[in-house]
Design a protein around this motif. Structure first.
Motif, PDB file in Angstrom:
ATOM      1  N   ILE A 132       0.868  -1.178   0.000  1.00 50.62           N
ATOM      2  CA  ILE A 132       0.000   0.000   0.000  1.00 50.62           C
ATOM      3  C   ILE A 132       0.905   1.227   0.000  1.00 50.62           C
ATOM      4  O   ILE A 132       1.599   1.493   0.980  1.00 50.62           O
ATOM      5  CB  ILE A 132      -0.929  -0.004   1.216  1.00 50.62           C
ATOM      6  N   ALA A 133       0.899   1.950  -1.099  1.00 50.50           N
ATOM      7  CA  ALA A 133       1.848   3.044  -1.292  1.00 50.50           C
ATOM      8  C   ALA A 133       1.148   4.394  -1.322  1.00 50.50           C
ATOM      9  O   ALA A 133       0.277   4.629  -2.167  1.00 50.50           O
ATOM     10  CB  ALA A 133       2.637   2.831  -2.594  1.00 50.50           C
ATOM     11  N   ASN A 134       1.493   5.262  -0.358  1.00 48.84           N
ATOM     12  CA  ASN A 134       1.064   6.662  -0.383  1.00 48.84           C
ATOM     13  C   ASN A 134      -0.456   6.795  -0.413  1.00 48.84           C
ATOM     14  O   ASN A 134      -1.012   7.592  -1.166  1.00 48.84           O
ATOM     15  CB  ASN A 134       1.684   7.371  -1.587  1.00 48.84           C
ATOM     16  N   GLY A 247       5.743   9.056   1.930  1.00 46.79           N
ATOM     17  CA  GLY A 247       6.836  10.016   1.865  1.00 46.79           C
ATOM     18  C   GLY A 247       6.762  10.993   3.027  1.00 46.79           C
ATOM     19  O   GLY A 247       5.670  11.293   3.535  1.00 46.79           O
ATOM     20  N   ARG A 248       7.903  11.503   3.448  1.00 44.30           N
ATOM     21  CA  ARG A 248       7.934  12.450   4.560  1.00 44.30           C
ATOM     22  C   ARG A 248       7.127  13.707   4.247  1.00 44.30           C
ATOM     23  O   ARG A 248       6.536  14.323   5.149  1.00 44.30           O
ATOM     24  CB  ARG A 248       9.385  12.817   4.873  1.00 44.30           C
ATOM     25  N   ILE A 271       8.973   4.910   5.514  1.00 38.61           N
ATOM     26  CA  ILE A 271       8.814   6.312   5.113  1.00 38.61           C
ATOM     27  C   ILE A 271      10.051   6.761   4.335  1.00 38.61           C
ATOM     28  O   ILE A 271      11.177   6.568   4.797  1.00 38.61           O
ATOM     29  CB  ILE A 271       8.597   7.217   6.339  1.00 38.61           C
ATOM     30  N   PHE A 272       9.835   7.352   3.167  1.00 39.81           N
ATOM     31  CA  PHE A 272      10.924   7.868   2.337  1.00 39.81           C
ATOM     32  C   PHE A 272      11.140   9.342   2.680  1.00 39.81           C
ATOM     33  O   PHE A 272      10.265  10.187   2.449  1.00 39.81           O
ATOM     34  CB  PHE A 272      10.587   7.683   0.853  1.00 39.81           C
ATOM     35  N   GLU A 273      12.302   9.636   3.220  1.00 44.20           N
ATOM     36  CA  GLU A 273      12.563  10.934   3.822  1.00 44.20           C
ATOM     37  C   GLU A 273      12.614  12.087   2.815  1.00 44.20           C
ATOM     38  O   GLU A 273      12.336  13.227   3.162  1.00 44.20           O
ATOM     39  CB  GLU A 273      13.875  10.887   4.615  1.00 44.20           C
ATOM     40  N   GLN A 286      16.081   3.772  -3.915  1.00 41.92           N
ATOM     41  CA  GLN A 286      15.681   3.273  -2.600  1.00 41.92           C
ATOM     42  C   GLN A 286      14.326   2.592  -2.676  1.00 41.92           C
ATOM     43  O   GLN A 286      14.090   1.561  -2.017  1.00 41.92           O
ATOM     44  CB  GLN A 286      15.652   4.404  -1.584  1.00 41.92           C
ATOM     45  N   PHE A 287      13.425   3.158  -3.466  1.00 38.91           N
ATOM     46  CA  PHE A 287      12.098   2.565  -3.609  1.00 38.91           C
ATOM     47  C   PHE A 287      12.200   1.150  -4.165  1.00 38.91           C
ATOM     48  O   PHE A 287      11.581   0.210  -3.644  1.00 38.91           O
ATOM     49  CB  PHE A 287      11.225   3.437  -4.517  1.00 38.91           C
ATOM     50  N   SER A 288      12.999   0.980  -5.218  1.00 37.07           N
ATOM     51  CA  SER A 288      13.169  -0.348  -5.811  1.00 37.07           C
ATOM     52  C   SER A 288      13.778  -1.324  -4.817  1.00 37.07           C
ATOM     53  O   SER A 288      13.365  -2.487  -4.736  1.00 37.07           O
ATOM     54  CB  SER A 288      14.049  -0.260  -7.064  1.00 37.07           C
TER      55      SER A 288
END
Length: 309
Positions: A132-134, A247-248, A271-273, A286-288
């Motif tokens: 589940i993304a964003n 995402g942050r 969480i992607f900063e 980083q996502f991959s």
């Protein structure tokens, strides 16, 4: 350059057609990753880079939800037609038509995350994992979180947004310019915007029927049929490994995302900063890596030799 699909076409969905593309081979070696895009009213284009996961042995299935992109467009249909149940039935039909309903992983981005969660909560026997993304768990929480983001906009921008929303002139160029200030902070922070992201924006402009009907005039002014939609109550029923991403700087704020992490048993939240709403475009490496690690865990429990017709 994103890997080209190995197969694309349409499958029947009642009287309509659902467009799809497959990157890699659906041979049963590994469960394919099926990707449900956001909107509603968006297209697969902005998620196209995820096809590169096929280079690591993971077949990837993209599709355009009904009313969008390569699928059947129905500009004359109204709110009674465009329901979450319709798009959930379309997803289930796609899995069956492609012959992968007995073995797959599902990724839902933004609105697609609610769609994916509702599907997973029915405990389909072939679902191996969920990403589940964003995504917000409910649009009430979405609006609550976004109110804080809007309050932090320059005062003149927020005043412009409120003036046009009150006057029902959200189709004006001035409103669109004010929306872009928000989008540049909380939707996609890449400058210039990636080509695939722009392609989706153009598709929405070409036929905004679904977006305007189900969502509303903008990402943060949700007054469509989804205004009160929620999947919170069904989350405890999900029984597959689940990865939650945000995402942050995301317009899907922590208050809106947190129910996924807290109510889905065993869910992990990453969480992607440096990202907002599209970390696959903002922090692609980083996502991959995060997705590949999750898929490796799913594959470790995958029963090899399953035949996928």
């Amino acid at each position: 350059m994103t890997r080209r699909p190995d197969r694309k076409g349409t499958v029947p969905f009642g009287d309509y057609q659902t467009w799809f593309r497959v990157t890699g081979t659906l041979d049963g070696t590994r469960p394919p990753l099926v990707i449900a895009h956001g909107g509603p009213g968006s297209t697969h284009d902005y998620l196209r880079s995820l096809a590169d996961l096929a280079e690591h042995g993971h077949p990837v299935v993209h599709y355009d939800q009904l009313g969008n992109g390569g699928s059947t467009h129905l500009p004359g249909r109204g709110p009674d037609f465009w329901t979450p149940g319709l798009l959930q039935a379309e997803l289930e039909n796609l899995l069956t038509q492609l012959g992968i309903a007995n073995d797959y992983v599902l990724l839902g981005h933004s609105w697609g995350g609610l769609l994916a969660a509702a599907h997973a909560a029915t405990r389909p026997p072939g679902l191996r994992g969920l990403i589940i993304a964003n995504s917000p768990a409910s649009y009430e929480l979405w609006r609550e979180g976004i109110a804080g983001l809007r309050a932090a906009l320059p005062p003149e921008v927020e005043a412009t947004l409120r003036r046009h929303e009150a006057a029902a002139t959200t189709d004006s160029a001035e409103y669109a310019r004010a929306v872009r200030v928000f989008d540049n902070r909380h939707v996609c922070r890449v400058d210039p915007l990636p080509h695939d992201f722009v392609a989706t924006l153009m598709e929405i402009q070409n036929d905004p029927t679904v977006y305007f009907t189900m969502n509303g005039p903008s990402e943060f002014y949700v007054n469509g049929t989804l205004r009160d939609h929620s999947v919170v109550d069904c989350l405890p029923a999900i029984a597959v490994p689940t990865l939650v991403l945000s995402g942050r700087h995301d317009e899907a704020t922590p208050i809106a995302v947190r129910p996924f992490a807290e109510l889905i048993p065993g869910a992990r939240w990453e969480i992607f900063e440096e990202s907002s709403h599209v970390p696959h475009l903002e922090e692609p490496q980083q996502f991959s890596q995060v997705l590949l690690e999750f898929l490796a865990g799913v594959n470790s429990g995958h029963k090899t030799g399953v035949s996928v017709q």
